[in-house]
Design a protein around this motif. Structure first.
Motif, PDB file in Angstrom:
ATOM      1  N   SER A   1       0.856  -1.191   0.000  1.00 11.75           N
ATOM      2  CA  SER A   1       0.000   0.000   0.000  1.00 11.75           C
ATOM      3  C   SER A   1       0.892   1.240   0.000  1.00 11.75           C
ATOM      4  O   SER A   1       2.057   1.189   0.393  1.00 11.75           O
ATOM      5  CB  SER A   1      -0.910   0.020   1.238  1.00 11.75           C
ATOM      6  OG  SER A   1      -0.158   0.244   2.404  1.00 11.75           O
ATOM      7  N   LEU A   2       0.316   2.336  -0.424  1.00 17.47           N
ATOM      8  CA  LEU A   2       1.058   3.595  -0.457  1.00 17.47           C
ATOM      9  C   LEU A   2       1.450   4.013   0.956  1.00 17.47           C
ATOM     10  O   LEU A   2       2.557   4.495   1.179  1.00 17.47           O
ATOM     11  CB  LEU A   2       0.224   4.677  -1.138  1.00 17.47           C
ATOM     12  CG  LEU A   2       0.893   6.026  -1.349  1.00 17.47           C
ATOM     13  CD1 LEU A   2       2.140   5.882  -2.214  1.00 17.47           C
ATOM     14  CD2 LEU A   2      -0.069   7.002  -1.987  1.00 17.47           C
ATOM     15  N   GLU A   3       0.576   3.796   1.909  1.00 15.73           N
ATOM     16  CA  GLU A   3       0.849   4.176   3.297  1.00 15.73           C
ATOM     17  C   GLU A   3       2.038   3.398   3.857  1.00 15.73           C
ATOM     18  O   GLU A   3       2.872   3.947   4.562  1.00 15.73           O
ATOM     19  CB  GLU A   3      -0.386   3.944   4.172  1.00 15.73           C
ATOM     20  CG  GLU A   3      -1.551   4.857   3.846  1.00 15.73           C
ATOM     21  CD  GLU A   3      -2.325   4.433   2.595  1.00 15.73           C
ATOM     22  OE1 GLU A   3      -2.284   3.238   2.211  1.00 15.73           O
ATOM     23  OE2 GLU A   3      -2.951   5.313   1.987  1.00 15.73           O
ATOM     24  N   ALA A   4       2.123   2.105   3.528  1.00 18.22           N
ATOM     25  CA  ALA A   4       3.239   1.286   3.999  1.00 18.22           C
ATOM     26  C   ALA A   4       4.558   1.785   3.409  1.00 18.22           C
ATOM     27  O   ALA A   4       5.573   1.826   4.108  1.00 18.22           O
ATOM     28  CB  ALA A   4       3.005  -0.176   3.638  1.00 18.22           C
ATOM     29  N   LEU A   5       4.543   2.174   2.131  1.00 16.76           N
ATOM     30  CA  LEU A   5       5.757   2.727   1.520  1.00 16.76           C
ATOM     31  C   LEU A   5       6.153   4.035   2.201  1.00 16.76           C
ATOM     32  O   LEU A   5       7.331   4.265   2.488  1.00 16.76           O
ATOM     33  CB  LEU A   5       5.540   2.980   0.028  1.00 16.76           C
ATOM     34  CG  LEU A   5       5.605   1.775  -0.897  1.00 16.76           C
ATOM     35  CD1 LEU A   5       5.172   2.158  -2.298  1.00 16.76           C
ATOM     36  CD2 LEU A   5       6.999   1.197  -0.921  1.00 16.76           C
ATOM     37  N   GLN A   6       5.169   4.890   2.470  1.00 18.53           N
ATOM     38  CA  GLN A   6       5.454   6.196   3.071  1.00 18.53           C
ATOM     39  C   GLN A   6       5.984   6.066   4.494  1.00 18.53           C
ATOM     40  O   GLN A   6       6.682   6.956   4.966  1.00 18.53           O
ATOM     41  CB  GLN A   6       4.200   7.070   3.056  1.00 18.53           C
ATOM     42  CG  GLN A   6       3.811   7.507   1.669  1.00 18.53           C
ATOM     43  CD  GLN A   6       2.441   8.175   1.615  1.00 18.53           C
ATOM     44  OE1 GLN A   6       1.571   7.887   2.423  1.00 18.53           O
ATOM     45  NE2 GLN A   6       2.268   9.058   0.642  1.00 18.53           N
ATOM     46  N   GLU A   7       5.670   4.996   5.190  1.00 18.55           N
ATOM     47  CA  GLU A   7       6.131   4.813   6.560  1.00 18.55           C
ATOM     48  C   GLU A   7       7.559   4.303   6.649  1.00 18.55           C
ATOM     49  O   GLU A   7       8.184   4.397   7.705  1.00 18.55           O
ATOM     50  CB  GLU A   7       5.192   3.852   7.298  1.00 18.55           C
ATOM     51  CG  GLU A   7       3.826   4.435   7.565  1.00 18.55           C
ATOM     52  CD  GLU A   7       2.854   3.425   8.139  1.00 18.55           C
ATOM     53  OE1 GLU A   7       3.262   2.259   8.401  1.00 18.55           O
ATOM     54  OE2 GLU A   7       1.684   3.790   8.326  1.00 18.55           O
ATOM     55  N   HIS A   8       8.090   3.751   5.565  1.00 17.43           N
ATOM     56  CA  HIS A   8       9.453   3.220   5.569  1.00 17.43           C
ATOM     57  C   HIS A   8      10.451   4.363   5.730  1.00 17.43           C
ATOM     58  O   HIS A   8      10.364   5.389   5.048  1.00 17.43           O
ATOM     59  CB  HIS A   8       9.722   2.458   4.272  1.00 17.43           C
ATOM     60  CG  HIS A   8      11.028   1.748   4.250  1.00 17.43           C
ATOM     61  ND1 HIS A   8      12.174   2.352   3.808  1.00 17.43           N
ATOM     62  CD2 HIS A   8      11.366   0.494   4.637  1.00 17.43           C
ATOM     63  CE1 HIS A   8      13.181   1.493   3.906  1.00 17.43           C
ATOM     64  NE2 HIS A   8      12.705   0.355   4.412  1.00 17.43           N
ATOM     65  N   GLU A   9      11.412   4.188   6.640  1.00 16.73           N
ATOM     66  CA  GLU A   9      12.363   5.249   6.952  1.00 16.73           C
ATOM     67  C   GLU A   9      13.209   5.648   5.743  1.00 16.73           C
ATOM     68  O   GLU A   9      13.444   6.832   5.492  1.00 16.73           O
ATOM     69  CB  GLU A   9      13.284   4.799   8.094  1.00 16.73           C
ATOM     70  CG  GLU A   9      14.254   5.865   8.554  1.00 16.73           C
ATOM     71  CD  GLU A   9      15.158   5.381   9.672  1.00 16.73           C
ATOM     72  OE1 GLU A   9      16.171   6.059   9.909  1.00 16.73           O
ATOM     73  OE2 GLU A   9      14.869   4.345  10.285  1.00 16.73           O
ATOM     74  N   GLY A  10      13.661   4.675   4.959  1.00 16.57           N
ATOM     75  CA  GLY A  10      14.473   4.973   3.780  1.00 16.57           C
ATOM     76  C   GLY A  10      13.696   5.760   2.741  1.00 16.57           C
ATOM     77  O   GLY A  10      14.225   6.676   2.103  1.00 16.57           O
ATOM     78  N   VAL A  11      12.426   5.418   2.568  1.00 14.61           N
ATOM     79  CA  VAL A  11      11.576   6.133   1.619  1.00 14.61           C
ATOM     80  C   VAL A  11      11.364   7.561   2.099  1.00 14.61           C
ATOM     81  O   VAL A  11      11.411   8.505   1.308  1.00 14.61           O
ATOM     82  CB  VAL A  11      10.225   5.402   1.423  1.00 14.61           C
ATOM     83  CG1 VAL A  11       9.267   6.237   0.590  1.00 14.61           C
ATOM     84  CG2 VAL A  11      10.451   4.041   0.776  1.00 14.61           C
TER      85      VAL A  11
END
Length: 109
Positions: free
Chosen positions: A80-90
């Protein structure tokens, strides 16, 4: 003396409407389609490509996502987009890429 002839040049095309990247929120003339469930995983599950969930990303963000995560990781943890946005590297990449001009070629390691 030159003859006056009617203007035969075509009308200039209207400027392309700016699109917004779902990850970095930058405006760009083109977006690439990022499938939140990788196409290879969706096919195994019997889902048609056009039915897979997707978001529009700028080329820099799309390249970063696929360079950083494997298809297994994308299917399992970052579907999901939210999961990607929560990643520290992202988050770090997005903070950096927001400062870059949209026309600049961004290299992702």
């Amino acid at each position: 003396m030159a003859r006056k002839t009617p203007n035969t040049w075509p009308e200039p095309l209207p400027a392309a409407e700016a699109l917004t990247c779902a990850l970095c929120q930058r405006e760009t003339p083109t977006l690439t389609q990022h499938h939140l469930t990788p196409i290879s995983r969706g096919r195994r599950q019997g889902i048609k490509v056009q039915d897979l969930p997707s978001v529009g990303l700028c080329a820099a963000c799309h390249n970063y996502v696929h360079t950083t995560f494997s298809n297994s990781e994308l299917a399992g943890f970052y579907g999901s987009l939210e999961a990607l946005q929560e990643h520290e590297g992202v988050q770090k990449f997005v903070a950096w890429v927001k400062k870059q001009p949209i026309g600049k070629a961004v290299k992702v390691k």
